[in-house]
Design a protein around this motif. Structure first.
Motif: not given
Length: 343
Positions: A58-60, A161-165
């Motif tokens: 989402n950040d991207t 680990v998925i890179p989703e904060m």
């Protein structure tokens, strides 16, 4: 009165007058998340050529659209970040003259606090974020966040680990005792920071496109989304999906038209297209998530009705928590922790 759900493609085309549409449509979506069958059918039905561009978080997506000049027409953000998209004026209200079938949205997904009355968005897919484990490598309890926060020896160095904060912060906060993903308890966030930083050296990677890697046994465990976990399990039956008993996120991704879209009519046509149950089912049959559209179950793979990744076991239902959009001060703290983790 509830709108009659249209089933046949011919009836759909006649009702929306899109048979003679043409041009292009550019969709900005999560990677490996858009059904090729749906896109092929949409182009055949409408004459609109579709281009898909992937994002990994989402950040991207938010950062890219904020920059402008992106050329995208549709974006698919998660519910927890939608207030930001709406408040910053990044989305266009749906055109009721084209998006005529919002009554097909299941009641629980219609009047949602992140987009009341669905003025800007329609459901894409919904699911959970939990734990995936190769049970031929690790035979212990998989319904725990300790799989990645305090990894067992068998899994050391083999965890993704998925890179989703938002997902990682939520699971870590719940494991630390938080009752909300936006807790204001600073002791919780200090514990989250320390736990994640201590755990990271035991991980293999932070990556999102790992279905094939799990299926091949290259990754032994990790944090993953339920639909992607089911896709991996269908290739490797040793894989199992766990629900952290301390709490796990429930989420919904939503399709919206960007405020600076260049192909607005085509975007609105596509938005209404995925509100049809047979088309929503194409999304689910590919990505293996629920979709929130009335009547879509008739067209979905029967295996999804009983899949443990989709049909949450009764004992873990209460641990699922619909993530909220955090106040800015809490979001800033989470971002600081996440930035430090990524370094």
């Amino acid at each position: 009165m509830q709108r009659t759900i249209l089933i046949g493609t011919a009836a759909f085309l006649a009702s929306t007058a899109i048979a003679n549409a043409d041009g292009v449509l550019n969709i900005y979506n999560w990677g490996n998340y858009t059904s090729p069958e749906l896109i092929e059918q949409f182009t055949a039905d409408t004459g609109i050529a579709v281009t898909i561009t992937d994002f990994d978080s989402n950040d991207t997506a938010l950062a890219r659209v904020r920059q402008g000049g992106h050329g995208f027409d549709i974006v698919v953000p998660t519910h927890s970040v939608l207030p930001t998209w709406i408040n910053e004026g990044l989305l266009m209200p749906l055109d009721p003259e084209i998006v005529t079938d919002r009554a097909n949205i299941a009641p629980q997904w219609l009047n949602v606090d992140f987009d009341m009355g669905r003025q800007y968005t329609v459901p894409w897919q919904w699911g959970t974020t939990g734990i995936i484990v190769n049970t031929s490598i690790y035979g212990g309890d998989i319904n725990t966040a300790d799989i990645f926060l305090n990894p067992p020896a068998e899994l050391d160095g083999r965890i993704n680990v998925i890179p989703e904060m938002s997902d990682i912060m939520a699971i870590a906060a719940y494991a630390a005792g938080a009752d909300s993903n936006c807790t204001a308890d600073m002791d919780i966030w200090r514990q989250v920071r320390d736990t994640l930083m201590a755990a990271k050296p035991h991980w293999l990677a932070l990556d999102y496109g790992t279905v094939d890697s799990y299926a091949a046994g290259d990754i032994a465990a990790g944090v993953y989304w339920n639909g992607a976990s089911m896709r991996a399990r269908l290739q490797n039956p040793d894989l199992a999906y766990g629900y952290p008993v301390t709490g796990y996120p429930v989420w919904m991704d939503n399709a919206a038209v960007l405020a600076d879209a260049q192909n607005v009519e085509n975007a609105m046509i596509f938005i209404n297209y995925i509100l049809q149950p047979q088309h929503a089912a194409m999304l689910s049959n590919f990505a293996r998530y629920g979709n929130g559209i009335i009547g879509s179950g008739e067209f979905m793979d029967p295996a999804m009705a009983t899949a443990p990744e989709i049909d949450i076991p009764e004992e873990f239902v209460a641990a699922g928590r619909f993530s909220a959009a955090c106040p800015q001060d809490i979001q800033d703290i989470r971002t600081q922790i996440w930035t430090a983790l990524l370094q």
